[in-house]
Design a protein around this motif. Structure first.
Motif, PDB file in Angstrom:
ATOM      1  N   VAL A 253      51.673 107.795 -41.958  1.00 55.40           N
ATOM      2  CA  VAL A 253      50.755 107.490 -40.847  1.00 55.40           C
ATOM      3  C   VAL A 253      50.012 106.191 -41.134  1.00 55.40           C
ATOM      4  O   VAL A 253      49.865 105.328 -40.263  1.00 55.40           O
ATOM      5  N   GLN A 254      49.533 106.019 -42.365  1.00 54.61           N
ATOM      6  CA  GLN A 254      48.867 104.779 -42.741  1.00 54.61           C
ATOM      7  C   GLN A 254      49.817 103.585 -42.613  1.00 54.61           C
ATOM      8  O   GLN A 254      49.419 102.508 -42.153  1.00 54.61           O
ATOM      9  N   GLY A 255      51.067 103.779 -43.026  1.00 57.71           N
ATOM     10  CA  GLY A 255      52.047 102.711 -42.916  1.00 57.71           C
ATOM     11  C   GLY A 255      52.268 102.296 -41.478  1.00 57.71           C
ATOM     12  O   GLY A 255      52.405 101.101 -41.173  1.00 57.71           O
ATOM     13  N   ALA A 256      52.295 103.276 -40.578  1.00 58.47           N
ATOM     14  CA  ALA A 256      52.453 102.961 -39.159  1.00 58.47           C
ATOM     15  C   ALA A 256      51.231 102.216 -38.635  1.00 58.47           C
ATOM     16  O   ALA A 256      51.356 101.246 -37.875  1.00 58.47           O
ATOM     17  N   TRP A 257      50.057 102.647 -39.056  1.00 60.48           N
ATOM     18  CA  TRP A 257      48.811 101.975 -38.635  1.00 60.48           C
ATOM     19  C   TRP A 257      48.791 100.527 -39.122  1.00 60.48           C
ATOM     20  O   TRP A 257      48.309  99.622 -38.426  1.00 60.48           O
ATOM     21  N   ALA A 258      49.339 100.290 -40.303  1.00 46.40           N
ATOM     22  CA  ALA A 258      49.316  98.943 -40.890  1.00 46.40           C
ATOM     23  C   ALA A 258      50.266  97.984 -40.194  1.00 46.40           C
ATOM     24  O   ALA A 258      50.210  96.775 -40.464  1.00 46.40           O
ATOM     25  N   MET A 259      51.116  98.477 -39.298  1.00 49.12           N
ATOM     26  CA  MET A 259      52.010  97.571 -38.581  1.00 49.12           C
ATOM     27  C   MET A 259      51.223  96.527 -37.801  1.00 49.12           C
ATOM     28  O   MET A 259      51.665  95.395 -37.627  1.00 49.12           O
ATOM     29  N   ARG A 260      50.046  96.889 -37.338  1.00 50.02           N
ATOM     30  CA  ARG A 260      49.236  95.917 -36.591  1.00 50.02           C
ATOM     31  C   ARG A 260      48.771  94.786 -37.494  1.00 50.02           C
ATOM     32  O   ARG A 260      48.619  93.641 -37.048  1.00 50.02           O
ATOM     33  N   TYR A 261      48.562  95.087 -38.780  1.00 47.03           N
ATOM     34  CA  TYR A 261      48.178  94.026 -39.716  1.00 47.03           C
ATOM     35  C   TYR A 261      49.340  93.051 -39.920  1.00 47.03           C
ATOM     36  O   TYR A 261      49.127  91.845 -40.062  1.00 47.03           O
ATOM     37  N   MET A 262      50.557  93.576 -39.935  1.00 48.25           N
ATOM     38  CA  MET A 262      51.716  92.699 -40.059  1.00 48.25           C
ATOM     39  C   MET A 262      51.833  91.793 -38.835  1.00 48.25           C
ATOM     40  O   MET A 262      52.091  90.586 -38.967  1.00 48.25           O
ATOM     41  N   ARG A 263      51.637  92.331 -37.642  1.00 51.74           N
ATOM     42  CA  ARG A 263      51.693  91.504 -36.437  1.00 51.74           C
ATOM     43  C   ARG A 263      50.617  90.427 -36.472  1.00 51.74           C
ATOM     44  O   ARG A 263      50.873  89.265 -36.121  1.00 51.74           O
ATOM     45  N   GLN A 264      49.419  90.805 -36.874  1.00 53.13           N
ATOM     46  CA  GLN A 264      48.345  89.818 -36.982  1.00 53.13           C
ATOM     47  C   GLN A 264      48.696  88.742 -38.004  1.00 53.13           C
ATOM     48  O   GLN A 264      48.435  87.557 -37.785  1.00 53.13           O
ATOM     49  N   GLY A 265      49.295  89.165 -39.107  1.00 52.88           N
ATOM     50  CA  GLY A 265      49.646  88.224 -40.160  1.00 52.88           C
ATOM     51  C   GLY A 265      50.639  87.189 -39.703  1.00 52.88           C
ATOM     52  O   GLY A 265      50.501  85.994 -40.003  1.00 52.88           O
ATOM     53  N   TYR A 266      51.654  87.626 -38.952  1.00 49.57           N
ATOM     54  CA  TYR A 266      52.623  86.674 -38.414  1.00 49.57           C
ATOM     55  C   TYR A 266      51.976  85.765 -37.365  1.00 49.57           C
ATOM     56  O   TYR A 266      52.234  84.552 -37.352  1.00 49.57           O
ATOM     57  N   ARG A 267      51.174  86.341 -36.480  1.00 50.81           N
ATOM     58  CA  ARG A 267      50.560  85.531 -35.419  1.00 50.81           C
ATOM     59  C   ARG A 267      49.626  84.469 -35.991  1.00 50.81           C
ATOM     60  O   ARG A 267      49.580  83.340 -35.506  1.00 50.81           O
ATOM     61  N   ARG A 268      48.868  84.842 -37.023  1.00 49.04           N
ATOM     62  CA  ARG A 268      47.884  83.913 -37.579  1.00 49.04           C
ATOM     63  C   ARG A 268      48.428  83.103 -38.751  1.00 49.04           C
ATOM     64  O   ARG A 268      47.740  82.237 -39.271  1.00 49.04           O
ATOM     65  N   GLY A 269      49.665  83.383 -39.144  1.00 47.46           N
ATOM     66  CA  GLY A 269      50.351  82.526 -40.091  1.00 47.46           C
ATOM     67  C   GLY A 269      50.111  82.791 -41.555  1.00 47.46           C
ATOM     68  O   GLY A 269      50.613  82.051 -42.402  1.00 47.46           O
ATOM     69  N   PHE A 270      49.385  83.858 -41.897  1.00 49.98           N
ATOM     70  CA  PHE A 270      49.145  84.072 -43.319  1.00 49.98           C
ATOM     71  C   PHE A 270      50.164  85.010 -43.959  1.00 49.98           C
ATOM     72  O   PHE A 270      50.199  85.157 -45.179  1.00 49.98           O
ATOM     73  N   ILE A 271      51.022  85.637 -43.158  1.00 50.29           N
ATOM     74  CA  ILE A 271      52.188  86.352 -43.679  1.00 50.29           C
ATOM     75  C   ILE A 271      53.418  85.581 -43.237  1.00 50.29           C
ATOM     76  O   ILE A 271      53.546  85.193 -42.075  1.00 50.29           O
ATOM     77  N   ARG A 272      54.312  85.351 -44.178  1.00 46.08           N
ATOM     78  CA  ARG A 272      55.521  84.588 -43.899  1.00 46.08           C
ATOM     79  C   ARG A 272      56.737  85.374 -44.385  1.00 46.08           C
ATOM     80  O   ARG A 272      56.631  86.190 -45.304  1.00 46.08           O
ATOM     81  N   PHE A 273      57.870  85.113 -43.760  1.00 50.07           N
ATOM     82  CA  PHE A 273      59.117  85.757 -44.118  1.00 50.07           C
ATOM     83  C   PHE A 273      59.994  84.681 -44.751  1.00 50.07           C
ATOM     84  O   PHE A 273      60.489  83.778 -44.058  1.00 50.07           O
ATOM     85  N   GLY A 274      60.154  84.755 -46.059  1.00 48.31           N
ATOM     86  CA  GLY A 274      60.853  83.712 -46.782  1.00 48.31           C
ATOM     87  C   GLY A 274      62.262  84.098 -47.161  1.00 48.31           C
ATOM     88  O   GLY A 274      62.536  85.266 -47.467  1.00 48.31           O
ATOM     89  N   VAL A 275      63.160  83.130 -47.153  1.00 46.99           N
ATOM     90  CA  VAL A 275      64.520  83.326 -47.653  1.00 46.99           C
ATOM     91  C   VAL A 275      64.789  82.296 -48.756  1.00 46.99           C
ATOM     92  O   VAL A 275      64.327  81.158 -48.683  1.00 46.99           O
ATOM     93  N   ILE A 276      65.508  82.734 -49.786  1.00 45.19           N
ATOM     94  CA  ILE A 276      65.772  81.920 -50.960  1.00 45.19           C
ATOM     95  C   ILE A 276      67.236  82.091 -51.338  1.00 45.19           C
ATOM     96  O   ILE A 276      67.764  83.203 -51.280  1.00 45.19           O
ATOM     97  N   GLN A 277      67.882  81.013 -51.715  1.00 46.27           N
ATOM     98  CA  GLN A 277      69.241  81.117 -52.243  1.00 46.27           C
ATOM     99  C   GLN A 277      69.388  80.165 -53.417  1.00 46.27           C
ATOM    100  O   GLN A 277      68.725  79.129 -53.500  1.00 46.27           O
ATOM    101  N   GLY A 278      70.251  80.558 -54.344  1.00 54.86           N
ATOM    102  CA  GLY A 278      70.524  79.731 -55.504  1.00 54.86           C
ATOM    103  C   GLY A 278      71.859  80.120 -56.127  1.00 54.86           C
ATOM    104  O   GLY A 278      72.393  81.205 -55.855  1.00 54.86           O
ATOM    105  N   ILE A 279      72.389  79.226 -56.952  1.00 57.01           N
ATOM    106  CA  ILE A 279      73.685  79.433 -57.587  1.00 57.01           C
ATOM    107  C   ILE A 279      73.533  79.330 -59.105  1.00 57.01           C
ATOM    108  O   ILE A 279      72.749  78.517 -59.604  1.00 57.01           O
ATOM    109  N   LYS A 280      74.267  80.154 -59.824  1.00 54.25           N
ATOM    110  CA  LYS A 280      74.329  80.061 -61.277  1.00 54.25           C
ATOM    111  C   LYS A 280      75.630  79.372 -61.657  1.00 54.25           C
ATOM    112  O   LYS A 280      76.711  79.847 -61.354  1.00 54.25           O
ATOM    113  N   TYR A 281      75.513  78.225 -62.313  1.00 55.88           N
ATOM    114  CA  TYR A 281      76.714  77.499 -62.792  1.00 55.88           C
ATOM    115  C   TYR A 281      76.917  77.707 -64.283  1.00 55.88           C
ATOM    116  O   TYR A 281      76.029  78.118 -64.997  1.00 55.88           O
TER     117      TYR A 281
END
Length: 281
Positions: A253-281
């Motif tokens: 239930v708390q996790g569901a309630w916290a979904m609004r914090y995630m939406r706020q974070g994306y809207r206000r820019g302080f939560i970001r979704f990052g992708v990273i890639q790299g190769i081992k040679y």
């Protein structure tokens, strides 16, 4: 927070919440991809598949025979990767409930013996579990406190020429320091979703380079995935799902309630979704 305590909290959270997610969203337990600007309208299940495919394309993953899915949930991505590449896949999760569900899905998909899902802390894996051609990490690194150590571990488990592709929750670039509102919202998310402090996307890229990864590339896909949270909120508020939510336990239930914090974070820019890639040679 000690790793053992954090792991127990994560396990409990996913043991409680997984069945509700499976009933509502199915076997893929991660964001969806809604086009680079987030404006593409599509079925939510297709959006999740599109996130996997877009990450693989962006990471230039064209083939693999032995794959690690680090933080695999119920193995949705693991089975997808096995079918896409004709590969054997090892997935690890902290949740026995997720591992049990994964076994059922894997048997139904005819992939028993090809996809293995273990109940194991990903940080306890080592070179003897590999080597892997591809390490795939979809929204799990945010649960790891020692992120630099995780990159080193991934590097050590890859075969020469092997690739890492990762998608993870981050906070915005620093400086400037986060404002008090953002700090408070992040602290709530850390507590409810059992997260150690997040870092910026560029910090993760630097960590990957420092352990030896080459051709390291990072991007911010926040716009592309942010519509996901509105979709989750809508699904949670459906009458049948809302009543099921109330039966799952307080942490869910708390996790569901916290979904609004995630939406706020994306809207206000302080939560970001990052992708990273790299190769081992």
């Amino acid at each position: 927070m000690e790793t053992t305590t954090l792991n127990k909290q994560i396990q409990h959270f996913y043991d409680q919440s997984t069945q509700l997610w499976l009933d509502t969203w199915g076997e893929h337990m991660h964001h969806g991809y809604y086009g680079p600007d987030g404006r593409a309208r599509k079925d939510r299940f297709q959006a999740q598949i599109d996130l996997i495919n877009t990450l693989l394309e962006w990471g230039q993953v064209q083939e693999a025979s032995r794959i690690l899915d680090a933080g695999c949930g119920v193995g949705g991505s693991a089975r997808f990767l096995a079918n896409k590449f004709g590969a054997s896949v090892l997935g690890v999760t902290l949740s026995p409930v997720q591992a049990s569900a994964a076994a059922g899905y894997t048997q139904k998909a005819g992939l028993t013996g090809i996809v293995e899902v273990r109940v194991q802390d990903m940080t306890t894996l080592g070179p003897s579990d590999g080597p892997f051609d591809l390490i795939y990490s979809m929204e799990s690194a945010e649960h790891i406190a020692d992120k630099a150590g995780l990159f080193q571990q991934f590097y050590d488990m890859l075969a020469p020429g092997g690739r890492l592709v990762m998608a993870t929750w981050c906070h915005r670039e620093e400086p400037p320091a986060l404002e008090p509102f953002a700090e408070r919202q992040l602290e709530k998310l850390y507590r409810i979703y059992h997260l150690p402090p997040m870092v910026s996307i560029s910090t993760l890229g630097s960590m990957a380079q420092q352990v030896g990864f080459e051709q390291v590339k990072t991007e911010d896909w926040s716009d592309a995935v942010s519509p996901f949270w509105l979709e989750v909120i809508r699904s949670a508020l459906m009458p049948s799902n809302f009543s099921a939510l109330l039966r799952t336990g307080w942490s869910t239930v708390q996790g569901a309630w916290a979904m609004r914090y995630m939406r706020q974070g994306y809207r206000r820019g302080f939560i970001r979704f990052g992708v990273i890639q790299g190769i081992k040679y």
